[in-house]
Design a protein around this motif. Structure first.
Motif, PDB file in Angstrom:
ATOM      1  N   GLU A 125       0.850  -1.197   0.000  1.00  0.00           N
ATOM      2  CA  GLU A 125       0.000   0.000   0.000  1.00  0.00           C
ATOM      3  C   GLU A 125       0.882   1.242   0.000  1.00  0.00           C
ATOM      4  O   GLU A 125       1.997   1.232   0.537  1.00  0.00           O
ATOM      5  CB  GLU A 125      -0.906   0.002   1.229  1.00  0.00           C
TER       6      GLU A 125
ATOM      7  N   SER B   6       0.888   5.809   0.199  1.00  0.00           N
ATOM      8  CA  SER B   6       0.160   6.996   0.650  1.00  0.00           C
ATOM      9  C   SER B   6       1.052   8.220   0.472  1.00  0.00           C
ATOM     10  O   SER B   6       2.286   8.122   0.575  1.00  0.00           O
ATOM     11  CB  SER B   6      -0.240   6.848   2.122  1.00  0.00           C
ATOM     12  N   THR B   7       0.454   9.347   0.212  1.00  0.00           N
ATOM     13  CA  THR B   7       1.218  10.593   0.151  1.00  0.00           C
ATOM     14  C   THR B   7       1.169  11.350   1.472  1.00  0.00           C
ATOM     15  O   THR B   7       2.031  12.198   1.724  1.00  0.00           O
ATOM     16  CB  THR B   7       0.673  11.510  -0.964  1.00  0.00           C
ATOM     17  N   ASP B   8       0.184  11.034   2.341  1.00  0.00           N
ATOM     18  CA  ASP B   8       0.039  11.781   3.594  1.00  0.00           C
ATOM     19  C   ASP B   8       0.100  10.904   4.844  1.00  0.00           C
ATOM     20  O   ASP B   8       0.008  11.412   5.972  1.00  0.00           O
ATOM     21  CB  ASP B   8      -1.281  12.565   3.593  1.00  0.00           C
TER      22      ASP B   8
ATOM     23  N   THR C  80      -2.145   8.892   5.803  1.00  0.00           N
ATOM     24  CA  THR C  80      -3.500   8.675   6.325  1.00  0.00           C
ATOM     25  C   THR C  80      -4.369   7.903   5.336  1.00  0.00           C
ATOM     26  O   THR C  80      -5.041   6.935   5.693  1.00  0.00           O
ATOM     27  CB  THR C  80      -4.170  10.021   6.647  1.00  0.00           C
ATOM     28  N   THR C  81      -4.367   8.358   4.094  1.00  0.00           N
ATOM     29  CA  THR C  81      -5.161   7.712   3.052  1.00  0.00           C
ATOM     30  C   THR C  81      -4.267   6.751   2.281  1.00  0.00           C
ATOM     31  O   THR C  81      -3.245   7.153   1.707  1.00  0.00           O
ATOM     32  CB  THR C  81      -5.743   8.757   2.081  1.00  0.00           C
ATOM     33  N   TRP C  82      -4.678   5.465   2.256  1.00  0.00           N
ATOM     34  CA  TRP C  82      -3.833   4.422   1.674  1.00  0.00           C
ATOM     35  C   TRP C  82      -4.467   3.834   0.419  1.00  0.00           C
ATOM     36  O   TRP C  82      -5.680   3.660   0.346  1.00  0.00           O
ATOM     37  CB  TRP C  82      -3.578   3.302   2.681  1.00  0.00           C
ATOM     38  N   GLN C  83      -3.610   3.504  -0.544  1.00  0.00           N
ATOM     39  CA  GLN C  83      -4.024   2.886  -1.802  1.00  0.00           C
ATOM     40  C   GLN C  83      -3.270   1.578  -1.974  1.00  0.00           C
ATOM     41  O   GLN C  83      -2.044   1.537  -1.887  1.00  0.00           O
ATOM     42  CB  GLN C  83      -3.704   3.818  -2.980  1.00  0.00           C
TER      43      GLN C  83
END
Length: 685
Positions: free
Chosen positions: A628, A630-632, A634-637
């Motif tokens: 996974e 994420s750029t921050d 907090t929000t994961w892809q």
């Protein structure tokens, strides 16, 4: 070298057993009649072999700018210098002329009664007419494995018939040398390799002299892909040096104790590279300090297993395979004469039918050698490596996006084919008969189309494997002489040396000069499409080589980066903290608590494009896990996932995505322990 099946059953001795293991071949050749055309020599020795080809060899590139031509990815030009110098009889060239080059070993006279290896490989009593030039009554022949098949003029015919790449594998085996009674030099493997390399350069000079001086001949030893491309564009033959030997750099193992170290490997690789070697096998027939081998089967396998014990103190050990790939079954076939040589009370172990994989894979030293080859931009031959060793080598190459992998003569489990093509590697098939060769080419054609690659063959001439038998003059579609070369520019007639003329239909593939005839037979049997794929071989081989040379190790964005985890196993003596998985030390690791839902998070420090993540698992691996990003934080892809993890070295590839944070999210453990990673790598390429 690969042994092909024989139809007669005969007693197998320790000697036969060990000798049959070998891999040999000979090779190169010059031009035909004198003349002013660039492809004809200005001063050919007289008398000498005829070539039987007229017309100018094709030059340049096709309309797409690609070189054309056939590839022999596995040949042994100087095998007569191997195994103590008296196992393969005859030489590929001689300053004293063809009569000196093409003569039998001294002990074969007057009637072959002492031709021990000829008896072992061809049955009967070993007797044969030893005379070569000019009559060639009994040799070379498709089933005579002890005589020169690669006289330089025969290699010239193959070149004139469209071949543009020839890999000359320098070959020997110290054990075979030691047990064979006739020899005239040391059995040291590296000494033989050095001599064979020197003589290959000497043969180049020998051919150059016929064409008027240094660099003018058609036989060109090349050391990089651009040089090879230039040679082929000139219409000449690019010759690449390889190595196929059982104990490279002295890396024998005795009672599982390596007889070499990393310094020996570095020194050995440097020396081979300086000699011009650009591809090599790390193991062959016997397990060594670098890797386990792919077994031989049946009675021969039993005999080789005895040889392995006599050489290393250990028999092969098998285990159940973990995937569809498997090594050859050893089986229970006896080799009584070989087994008699074992010490009292020692017996060849029995093996379970469902345990067909060698326990021995790529050792720590073997992995060091693989990475050393990558650093030197060399190509690895995976034929003869055990399934376990091959799988690990491919894992390493995939983790580094390194394309330099070769399968040159059908001794690799065919289930690896797509992984080799996926890396950008090159595959050649053993020189089987036209029916079998065409059938296998058809089976893999869809993969070649998918990866847009050409095909090759490995003649393994003088490799003690056996070559295509004659299909018979009464075959429904025999080779009709003369015929045109694949490019259409040359006319190929029957080949004559001395007073002997060969016809593929009735003689089979007796020597290297009949390679063009064999390709025409493939066209007759398998169709033009198979030949077209072979004709694309030169470009594909150079693509693999060139990509290996151009490869640059990626920058590991995760190395030394801050890391956190859902948990870390507690141990009063050793730290299993998250940072241990990104410290660049392969001996340290992160380990989680013993439950399924766990994660390891890495902060790259800034947002970068991420395309590849590598994971080196300890025994506690993830069966189901996700990568996974994420750029921050907090929000994961989720960018990659598997439910079939099996440990070892995994490489997750995906379309480039921006990420500052990368998380390995374990969902289902592969063991009762937690998740444990030695190293995690994150790359932009």
């Amino acid at each position: 070298m690969t042994r092909q099946p024989h139809h007669r059953r005969r007693p197998i001795t320790v000697l036969s057993l060990l000798l049959f293991v070998m891999a040999v071949t000979l090779g190169p050749t010059p031009s035909s009649a004198a003349g002013t055309d660039w492809w004809n020599p200005v001063a050919r020795p007289a008398p000498d072999s005829q070539i039987g080809v007229t017309g100018e060899p094709f030059k340049g590139t096709n309309s797409q700018g690609e070189v054309r031509g056939f590839v022999d990815a596995h040949n042994h030009i100087m095998a007569n210098e191997a195994f103590g110098g008296r196992l393969i009889c005859g030489k590929p060239f001689s300053e004293a002329g063809v009569a000196d080059a093409l003569k039998d070993c001294p002990e074969h006279y007057p009637d072959g009664s002492l031709a021990i290896f000829d008896f072992i490989t061809n049955g009967g009593d070993g007797k044969h007419d030893p005379d070569g030039w000019p009559t060639f009554k009994d040799w070379p022949a498709y089933d005579s494995l002890t005589h020169q098949q690669n006289y330089y003029a025969w290699v010239e015919r193959a070149w004139r018939g469209g071949q543009r790449v020839l890999v000359n594998d320098l070959v020997t085996n110290g054990v075979i040398c030691s047990v064979y009674p006739f020899k005239d030099r040391s059995c040291d493997e590296m000494t033989s390799i050095r001599l064979q390399a020197k003589l290959t350069y000497d043969m180049q000079a020998y051919i150059d002299k016929m064409y008027g001086g240094t660099g003018k001949g058609w036989f060109r030893i090349v050391t990089d892909s651009e040089q090879a491309r230039s040679v082929i564009e000139q219409g000449k033959l690019a010759v690449i040096l390889g190595v196929e030997t059982s104990e490279p750099f002295g890396c024998k193992q005795i009672l599982d104790i390596a007889q070499c170290d990393k310094e020996d490997i570095d020194a050995g690789l440097d020396e081979l590279y300086d000699l011009g070697v650009r591809s090599m096998f790390l193991c062959h027939k016997f397990d060594n300090a670098l890797c386990g081998v792919r077994f031989d089967e049946g009675g021969l396998g039993t005999a080789i297993n005895v040889g392995q014990f006599l050489s290393t103190g250990t028999f092969w050990q098998t285990e159940k395979c973990t995937g569809p790939q498997h090594d050859n079954p050893i089986g229970g076939a006896a080799a009584p004469s070989a087994e008699e040589e074992l010490p009292a009370g020692v017996e060849v172990p029995s093996y379970d039918d469902d345990a067909q994989c060698n326990k021995r894979g790529l050792t720590e030293l073997g992995e060091y050698a693989v990475r050393g080859m990558m650093q030197r931009k060399m190509m690895l031959e995976v034929d003869h490596m055990s399934v376990k060793a091959t799988g690990r080598a491919l894992d390493i190459f995939e983790s580094e996006s390194y394309p330099g992998v070769l399968s040159s003569h059908s001794w690799m489990d065919l289930n690896w084919t797509e992984r080799v093509y996926g890396l950008g590697g090159f595959i050649a098939q053993y020189m089987h008969g036209s029916e079998g060769f065409s059938a296998e080419a058809d089976r893999t054609k869809a993969l070649r189309e998918k990866y847009d690659v050409g095909y090759g063959y490995g003649t393994d001439m003088n490799g003690v494997g056996g070559w295509p038998a004659p299909r018979g003059a009464d075959a429904s579609n025999p080779v009709t002489y003369p015929f045109r070369s694949t490019d259409g520019g040359s006319v190929i007639d029957k080949q004559t040396t001395g007073s002997r003329t060969w016809d593929l239909n009735t003689d089979g593939a007796s020597h290297y000069g009949l390679v063009p005839d064999w390709i025409e037979d493939i066209r007759k049997v398998g169709g033009q499409d198979v030949v077209d794929d072979l004709f694309r071989g030169a470009e594909s081989y150079l693509d693999t080589w060139g990509a290996s040379e151009a490869h640059k190790a990626g920058v590991n964005l995760a190395k030394g980066a801050p890391a956190s985890a859902s948990s870390s196993e507690s141990n009063p003596f050793t730290s299993y903290a998250p940072g241990r998985a990104v410290d660049g030390n392969a001996d340290t690791r992160w380990a989680s608590d013993w439950s399924d839902d766990q994660w390891l998070r890495i902060d790259l420090g800034s947002t970068s494009t991420v395309k590849r993540v590598t994971l080196e698992w300890e025994r506690a691996y993830g069966k189901s896990y996700r990568v996974e990003v994420s750029t921050d934080g907090t929000t994961w892809q989720s960018v990659w996932a598997t439910t079939a993890g099996d440990g070892g070295l995994d490489t997750a590839r995906f379309n480039g995505v921006p990420a500052r944070y990368v998380r390995i999210h374990g969902l289902d453990r592969g063991t009762d322990w937690g998740y444990s990673l030695y190293e995690v790598g994150v790359y932009s390429s």
